[in-house]
Design an enzyme around this catalytic site. Structure first.
Site, PDB file in Angstrom:
ATOM      1  NE  ARG A  47      -4.624 -27.987  -3.281  1.00  0.00           N
ATOM      2  CZ  ARG A  47      -3.577 -28.920  -3.666  1.00  0.00           C
ATOM      3  NH1 ARG A  47      -3.621 -29.697  -4.586  1.00  0.00           N
ATOM      4  NH2 ARG A  47      -2.358 -28.811  -2.919  1.00  0.00           N
ATOM      5  NE  ARG A  91       3.353 -27.978  -2.202  1.00  0.00           N
ATOM      6  CZ  ARG A  91       2.050 -27.866  -2.467  1.00  0.00           C
ATOM      7  NH1 ARG A  91       1.062 -27.126  -1.731  1.00  0.00           N
ATOM      8  NH2 ARG A  91       1.438 -28.831  -2.986  1.00  0.00           N
ATOM      9  CE  LYS A 118       1.868 -33.369 -11.705  1.00  0.00           C
ATOM     10  NZ  LYS A 118       3.126 -33.853 -11.075  1.00  0.00           N
ATOM     11  NE  ARG A 126      -2.835 -29.946   1.187  1.00  0.00           N
ATOM     12  CZ  ARG A 126      -1.714 -30.735   0.415  1.00  0.00           C
ATOM     13  NH1 ARG A 126      -1.698 -32.137   0.650  1.00  0.00           N
ATOM     14  NH2 ARG A 126      -1.037 -29.936  -0.589  1.00  0.00           N
ATOM     15  NE  ARG A 143       8.826 -38.046  -6.363  1.00  0.00           N
ATOM     16  CZ  ARG A 143       7.676 -37.692  -6.412  1.00  0.00           C
ATOM     17  NH1 ARG A 143       7.575 -36.347  -7.048  1.00  0.00           N
ATOM     18  NH2 ARG A 143       6.612 -37.965  -5.903  1.00  0.00           N
TER      19      ARG A 143
END
Ligand SMILES: [Zn+2]
Length: 211
Positions: free
Chosen positions: A124, A168, A13, A157, A88
């Site tokens: 990532r 997630r 995104k 991370r 949201r």
């Protein structure tokens, strides 16, 4: 052109938003940044917001909308904006809809297969010092483990480890599914296939924005 971008973590995104911002001359507005900024500047709204934050309460939607409304009347929004991080929830979407100056034209929902997202996120890497992001395959640091920008340590991370990614994604789908239905019912939702690379996704985005 007033847009909302929806899509799970790792769908790309942010990358797509950057392209649209540059070509259409519209800013991406993050409500999180707006709130933090108002607090930092200690504006009247910022002081109110700080009060809620300090007591650990959620900032009421009404306040978020007020600050959003202030923001979109600034000059750089005259061609429109991309909303990031808001709405949201359904109540937030409903209150957004009731503000004519905040009415959105299109909601782009970026879809990618779970395997694609996991592959992207697990490759990532982030600089622990300056936050610069890398991708082991598409955009690795010049020296493995070392940030090109600041020389800091580049690592993964915890959020990008496989177990966390699964969690997630589940969380995201639970939260966002109702919003997808909401905008579909209003005829605003357009689904964009984001399984491929950026150069495969962007033409679809341009088609949507031209139509
Ligand atoms: Zn760095």
């Amino acid at each position: 052109m007033r847009l909302i971008f929806l899509g799970s973590p790792g769908v790309g995104k942010g990358t797509f938003a950057k392209e649209v911002m540059a070509k259409k001359q519209i800013p991406q507005i993050s409500t999180g940044d707006l709130l933090r900024n108002a607090m930092k500047l200690q504006t009247p709204l910022g002081i109110k917001i700080e009060g809620y934050m300090k007591t650990g309460e959620l900032v009421p939607d009404e306040l978020v909308l007020e600050i959003l409304s202030e923001r979109i009347h600034q000059e750089d929004c005259q061609n429109g904006f991309i909303l990031d991080g808001f709405p949201r929830t359904i109540p937030q979407a409903e209150s957004l809809e009731q503000k004519p100056d905040l009415a959105v034209d299109k909601v782009l929902k970026f879809n990618a297969e779970k395997e694609v997202i996991i592959r992207r996120l697990s490759n990532r890497r982030v600089c622990q010092n300056c936050g610069a992001t890398y991708h082991l395959i598409n955009f690795p640091p010049k020296v493995s483990g070392v940030c090109d920008v600041c020389g800091g340590t580049v690592g993964q991370r915890d959020d990008d480890k496989p177990e966390a990614i699964e969690r997630r994604l589940v969380e995201y789908h639970q939260k966002t599914a109702p919003l997808v239905n909401f905008y579909q019912q209003r005829g605003l939702l357009v689904v964009v296939n984001a399984n491929g690379e950026k150069h495969e996704t962007m033409p679809q985005v341009w088609d949507v924005l031209e139509s």
